[in-house]
Each structure stands twice: as structure tokens, then as C-alpha cells.
Scaffold this motif. Structure first.
Motif: not given
Length: 399
Positions: A113-135
């Protein structure tokens, strides 16, 4: 009146009486023998006679061996933890994938469960970084940001993607650890004793839980002596023996003969200099579970291809010190002695290497009644290997 002479006469008559009795008996015996000549002569003994058997026979050599499992697994846990449950009956047959032990899963569920939570956080941060890169790319085109800031946002996007992949790997590892809390049989076979029971700590890759051995087929290991090994090589070079896949016959201690068949699938690559033997291995089917690993086994190995041989019944062979001989039926139904050179035993019959021909008829049953060569006998023909004829006993009928 008794005179001395009369006394002497009486003594003489008494002494002569026993001698006269002996003489009378001898005369009567002589007269009776003359009156009935041949009345006391014994008839020839009845014996069973069989023609020497000639047929192709394969040469088999005898060895001793041990039964071993084809696959033997020492079952150890891949994760540490306290044993929660033993899920099998000791000594029962199990199939590949059957559940044997369960280790406490709660810590590993939490880790997953802890690993799955860390994966969800990493995906969220990755999506934010990708949006900032496009902008940032759009702003750079309008010269609204510097090249340095654009490259920093591009690196943050790449870093976010890497963190997602690392989090996915952590989830996979946690799932594996949780899966490994269920210890399952890796093979089909028979499980041994549970060496760890519920409540005990099992250390990963260290604690032995139980053993599982395969049952069908089995291996039979045996050692061949150096002389036999050299003979087999010579026969192989001459084309009278196969290079591999030689047939074997196997029998257990409580079995008659060699009822199980198999083939040799492995021969060691060197001779043991300490014992002068080389180890070979046979594969034998075990559908009825007759073989158990560790049992002693009697092994016959096919040494050469079948060749014509003369065979006689074992019961016909007699011993005279260090010589073996048989009685054959000669002219006028007389027993003649023949010295032989016996070979190996084949299905209750004995191979004769020298001393007999295929035309000879050998006395098999009743040979103990033959006391000397040339003795007349009364033969009864039988087939080689047949049992002794039954003696017919006449029953007396009431008058």
C-alpha cells in the motif's frame, strides 16, 4: 553209566549243531537264488529328459543400485516472517503450485500500500512537471523566459518520469514480496515433514520449511566396475552395443526377478580411482509409486545385442569339486556324463558356453537317481524348463 567217552561225544554234537544250521541256511539261499534268477534286480530309475534349448539371448550384467528422485527441492521462504499456517498434510502428494505454507502477510500488505501511494504521488508530480515543460516551451517561443529556466523545467519533467518508473518498480517488488508469503510447491511430488510449524520465525533464503521429491519417473544409480566398462566400450566400437540408451531391468528387494524396465540416460565422465568404478544412471517409470527414493535396487544392464545360445535347466547342473557337469541320454537309454562350462542365468535357465550341442538331451528331473555314468534309465520327454512330472499314486480300492 556214563563213561568219559560218552561225555566227549555229547560235547562234540553240541559244538557241531550251530555249524550245521549255518550250512543249511546257505544251501537254502543258494537253492532259492537258482530257483528264481533276477528276482531281486532293480528296474531303471525314471527320469525326465529335455532337449537342449537353442535361442537368441541378450547378455545382461548384474549390478546393485539406489533409487533417487529426479527432482528434489529443499523448500525455503523468499521473505522473512512468522509462519501463519501450514497448508498441507505431511507425506501427501502435492502438485506444482499447491499452497504449502503461509507467512504473516500484514507487513507486506502495508508495504505494498505504501509503494502504491508513492507511485500515485510520483505520477501526479510527473504530470505537473510535464505541463510546466509544455508551457515553458510556449513561453520560450515568445521570449518570455530564459533558456536556462526552460531547460530546468525540461529536466524536471524528465525527472518526474524517472520517479514514476522507480515507484512502479517498488510496487512490483512489494507485490512479489506479498506473493512470496504464500510458499507453494515448485514441482509435482511428495512433500516431507513440516520442519517449521505455525508461530515460528522463518528467515528468507535460510530456514528449511520442508522437502518435496518427484515420484514419476525415478532415477536408479549404479556403479559398473572397470572391466565391465572397458568391455562395453569395446562392444560399442564393434557395433554390438548401442552408444547410449541401453536397456535396464530393475527389481526391488521384495520382488522376484526384474519386473521394471528403463534406459540408461547418463554415464559419468570419469572412473573413480578410489573404487575403480564408474557411475551410471537409469530412468525408470514409476506410475504405481513402487519406487521410493533411497531404496536399494537390483539392476540388470543389457551388455550386448542378442546372440544364439544354448540353454538348460538349472536343476540339471551338478557339481564335482570345481567342475560342473550334466547327464545326457546316450545310446540304449544310458546316462552319459558331460562336463560343461556354464554361463549366466537367463529367466531360470543356464547358458552353456561349452560341453553340449543343440542335439543333446539332458536329464533334468530325477538326476539324483543316477549313481554312475553308463547307468540305464527310463526317460520321459519334457520341454526344457518344465516342472517335474507329478507322481501318480494308486489308491487302494475296498474289496
Amino acid at each position: 553209566m556214563n563213561t568219559p567217552d560218552s561225555k566227549i561225544d555229547r560235547l562234540r554234537r553240541r559244538a557241531a549243531a550251530p555249524l550245521l544250521g549255518v550250512l543249511a541256511a546257505a544251501v537254502l539261499a543258494a537253492c532259492s537264488s537258482q530257483a528264481a534268477p533276477g528276482a531281486g534286480a532293480m528296474p531303471p530309475p525314471e527320469v525326465s529328459v529335455a532337449q537342449v534349448l537353442s535361442r537368441p539371448v541378450a547378455q545382461w550384467d548384474d549390478f546393485t543400485g539406489r533409487v533417487a528422485a529426479v527432482e528434489t527441492v529443499e523448500l525455503r521462504p523468499r521473505v522473512s516472517g512468522y509462519v501463519e499456517r501450514v497448508a498441507f498434510a505431511e507425506g501427501d502428494e502435492v502438485e506444482k503450485g499447491d499452497l504449502l505454507f503461509v507467512i504473516d502477510q500484514r507487513p507486506y500488505r502495508a508495504a505494498l500500500a505504501r509503494a502504491q501511494a508513492q507511485l500515485a504521488r510520483a505520477r501526479s508530480e510527473s504530470q505537473l512537471a510535464r505541463s510546466q515543460d509544455v508551457r515553458a516551451e510556449e513561453l520560450l517561443a515568445a521570449s518570455a523566459i530564459s533558456r536556462e529556466e526552460f531547460e530546468a523545467r525540461r529536466a524536471a519533467s524528465a525527472q518526474g518520469d524517472a520517479e514514476v518508473r522507480a515507484a512502479e518498480a517498488a510496487v512490483t517488488a512489494a507485490q512479489l514480496d506479498l506473493q512470496f508469503t504464500e510458499v507453494r510447491s515448485p514441482i509435482d511430488g511428495r512433500a516431507g515433514r513440516a520442519l517449521v510449524t505455525a508461530g515460528n520465525l522463518a528467515q528468507a533464503d535460510s530456514t528449511l520449511l520442508t522437502t518435496v521429491v518427484s515420484l514419476d519417473p525415478v532415477h536408479v544409480y549404479f556403479d559398473a566396475d572397470e572391466q565391465s566398462f572397458l568391455r562395453y566400450q569395446a562392444l560399442t566400437r564393434d557395433g554390438r552395443r548401442a552408444a547410449d540408451g541401453n536397456a535396464v531391468r530393475v527389481g526391488l528387494a521384495n520382488e522376484q526377478g526384474y519386473p521394471h524396465k528403463g534406459i540408461v540416460d547418463f554415464t559419468d565422465n570419469q572412473v573413480d580411482p578410489g573404487t575403480g568404478t564408474i557411475r551410471a544412471r537409469a530412468v525408470v517409470a514409476n506410475p504405481d509409486r513402487v519406487f521410493t527414493p533411497g531404496l536399494h535396487a537390483r539392476v540388470q544392464l543389457e551388455a550386448a545385442a542378442a546372440a544364439e545360445a544354448l540353454l538348460i535347466d538349472e536343476r540339471a547342473v551338478l557339481t564335482d569339486q570345481d567342475r560342473k557337469y550334466v547327464y545326457v541320454l546316450g545310446e540304449n537309454n544310458q546316462a552319459e556324463r558331460r562336463d560343461i562350462v556354464p554361463g549366466r542365468s537367463v529367466e531360470g535357465l543356464r547358458v552353456v558356453q561349452d560341453g553340449l550341442t543343440a542335439e543333446d538331451r539332458v536329464i533334468v528331473h530325477g538326476v539324483q537317481k543316477v549313481f554312475f555314468p553308463g547307468m540305464p534309465v527310463a526317460p520321459t520327454p519334457i520341454e526344457m524348463g518344465d516342472p517335474a512330472p507329478q507322481v501318480q499314486v494308486a489308491s487302494a480300492e475296498a474289496p
